[in-house]
Motif scaffolding. Structure first.
Motif, mmCIF file in Angstrom:
data_model
loop_
_atom_site.group_PDB
_atom_site.id
_atom_site.type_symbol
_atom_site.label_atom_id
_atom_site.label_comp_id
_atom_site.label_asym_id
_atom_site.label_seq_id
_atom_site.Cartn_x
_atom_site.Cartn_y
_atom_site.Cartn_z
ATOM 1 N N LEU A 1 32.121 59.101 62.859
ATOM 2 C CA LEU A 1 32.823 57.531 62.854
ATOM 3 C C LEU A 1 33.156 57.306 61.590
ATOM 4 C CD1 LEU A 1 31.894 54.487 65.321
ATOM 5 C CD2 LEU A 1 32.086 54.227 62.540
ATOM 6 N N ALA A 2 34.360 56.567 61.265
ATOM 7 C CA ALA A 2 34.633 56.104 60.093
ATOM 8 C C ALA A 2 35.724 54.794 60.306
ATOM 9 C CB ALA A 2 35.422 57.034 59.287
ATOM 10 N N VAL A 3 35.339 53.675 59.599
ATOM 11 C CA VAL A 3 36.289 52.783 59.932
ATOM 12 C C VAL A 3 36.451 52.467 58.361
ATOM 13 C CG1 VAL A 3 35.162 51.578 61.931
ATOM 14 C CG2 VAL A 3 34.142 50.761 59.723
ATOM 15 N N GLY A 4 37.829 51.780 57.988
ATOM 16 C CA GLY A 4 38.098 51.652 56.573
ATOM 17 C C GLY A 4 38.721 50.189 56.621
ATOM 18 N N SER A 5 38.178 49.220 55.912
ATOM 19 C CA SER A 5 38.790 47.953 55.499
ATOM 20 C C SER A 5 39.116 47.326 56.651
ATOM 21 C CB SER A 5 40.050 48.067 54.705
ATOM 22 O OG SER A 5 39.571 48.653 53.368
ATOM 23 N N LEU A 6 38.238 47.227 57.756
ATOM 24 C CA LEU A 6 38.559 46.900 59.126
ATOM 25 C C LEU A 6 38.258 45.209 59.219
ATOM 26 C CD1 LEU A 6 39.191 47.829 62.019
ATOM 27 C CD2 LEU A 6 36.510 47.813 62.655
ATOM 28 N N GLU A 7 39.272 44.606 59.693
ATOM 29 C CA GLU A 7 39.327 43.452 60.145
ATOM 30 C C GLU A 7 39.556 42.921 61.481
ATOM 31 O OE1 GLU A 7 41.753 41.059 57.356
ATOM 32 O OE2 GLU A 7 41.047 42.226 55.710
ATOM 33 N N GLY A 8 38.999 41.961 62.186
ATOM 34 C CA GLY A 8 39.099 41.728 63.391
ATOM 35 C C GLY A 8 38.276 40.233 63.770
ATOM 36 N N GLY A 9 38.507 40.209 65.230
ATOM 37 C CA GLY A 9 37.941 38.965 65.540
ATOM 38 C C GLY A 9 38.470 38.515 66.934
ATOM 39 N N TYR A 10 38.471 37.173 67.275
ATOM 40 C CA TYR A 10 38.805 36.665 68.586
ATOM 41 C C TYR A 10 40.084 35.452 68.526
ATOM 42 C CZ TYR A 10 34.270 38.647 69.833
ATOM 43 O OH TYR A 10 33.195 39.659 70.075
ATOM 44 N N GLY A 11 41.018 35.887 68.938
ATOM 45 C CA GLY A 11 42.375 34.897 68.765
ATOM 46 C C GLY A 11 42.500 34.652 67.610
ATOM 47 N N SER A 12 42.754 33.411 67.027
ATOM 48 C CA SER A 12 42.751 33.066 65.694
ATOM 49 C C SER A 12 41.474 32.990 64.809
ATOM 50 C CB SER A 12 43.498 31.826 65.552
ATOM 51 O OG SER A 12 42.701 30.633 66.284
ATOM 52 N N SER A 13 40.504 33.461 65.287
ATOM 53 C CA SER A 13 39.153 33.338 64.675
ATOM 54 C C SER A 13 38.738 34.607 63.953
ATOM 55 C CB SER A 13 37.760 32.700 65.557
ATOM 56 O OG SER A 13 38.351 31.647 65.921
#
Length: 239
Positions: free
Chosen positions: A10-22
């Motif tokens: 498994l690899a994640v790179g510079s991962l950004e995420g969230g819920y809706g606008s948060s």
């Protein structure tokens, strides 16, 4: 940069995420080798569950990349990721309460003809589940429901398992049994396992390496065997 395919499960790179606008995740980067057990630790509200749900395709990433078992799965839906051989055990008890234990287990397999063969493994892990095959799953205790979740996930013989806070509310003896089962799965099948935990002792007893997630950012990584690992992790959890 993400490592060559041969060196990762498994690899994640510079991962950004969230819920809706948060926004919740802020540039998370991790590389986990095939057959490795990796712990992700942190207090409540730090983004641990969001990380797993984003990896699993249950939440869309805003930026960055997710690779599982040599495939770039960024933006894939969860059902496609599952077909790669990925199982997800969520923190919430996501069993079908009104179905029997056996019906819950059968739902995990796309090939019903293999159920009896795989049930042998369930009997070895959790004998009480096979003894109560016809019992309604919602009548199991909280700890037993978690064991059903674990059995359902492992029934498919996954290549990668994502586990979210499995020890929450469990008696120590049950947690020890789950630890033994996961170690055996890795030894027998080379399963890659990612544990999200607040139980530092459980995570360090299982994991080869760990990362601490704080406000959506990785703030510490290390080997679980390092002499100061527990103290380092607990310092972050206390702040």
């Amino acid at each position: 940069m993400i490592a060559p395919v041969a060196t990762r499960g498994l690899a994640v790179g510079s991962l950004e995420g969230g819920y809706g606008s948060s926004p919740v995740l802020h540039g998370v980067t991790l590389q986990i080798g095939p057959g490795e057990i990796f712990g992700v630790l942190g207090k409540n509200g730090m983004g641990k569950t969001t990380l797993l749900k984003t990896i699993m395709g249950l939440l869309p990433p805003r930026r960055g990349q997710v690779e599982l078992l040599g495939e770039n799965v960024t933006g894939w839906p969860a059902y496609q990721i599952t077909r790669l051989g990925v199982s997800y055990i969520p923190q919430e008890k996501s069993i079908f309460q009104d179905l029997s234990v056996e019906e819950n287990l059968r739902l995990a397999l796309r090939e019903p003809s293999r159920f009896d063969e795989r049930l042998i493994a369930v009997a070895a892990w959790f004998p009480f589940l096979t003894a109560r095959r016809q019992q309604r799953a919602g009548t199991l205790s909280g700890g037993e429901q978690k064991m059903l979740l674990m059995a359902r996930a492992l029934l498919t013989r996954p290549r990668l398992v994502l586990i979210d806070e499995i020890t929450e509310g469990l008696q120590p003896a049950v947690a020890t049994r789950l630890q033994e089962i996961l170690v055996e799965e890795r030894r027998t099948y080379g399963t890659t396992i990612v544990l999200v935990e607040q139980n530092v002792g459980f995570a360090l007893a299982l994991a080869d390496r760990y990362a601490v997630l704080k406000v959506g950012t990785i703030v510490e990584t290390g080997n679980s065997s390092d002499p100061g690992a527990r103290k380092t992790i607990e310092r972050h959890l206390a702040i």
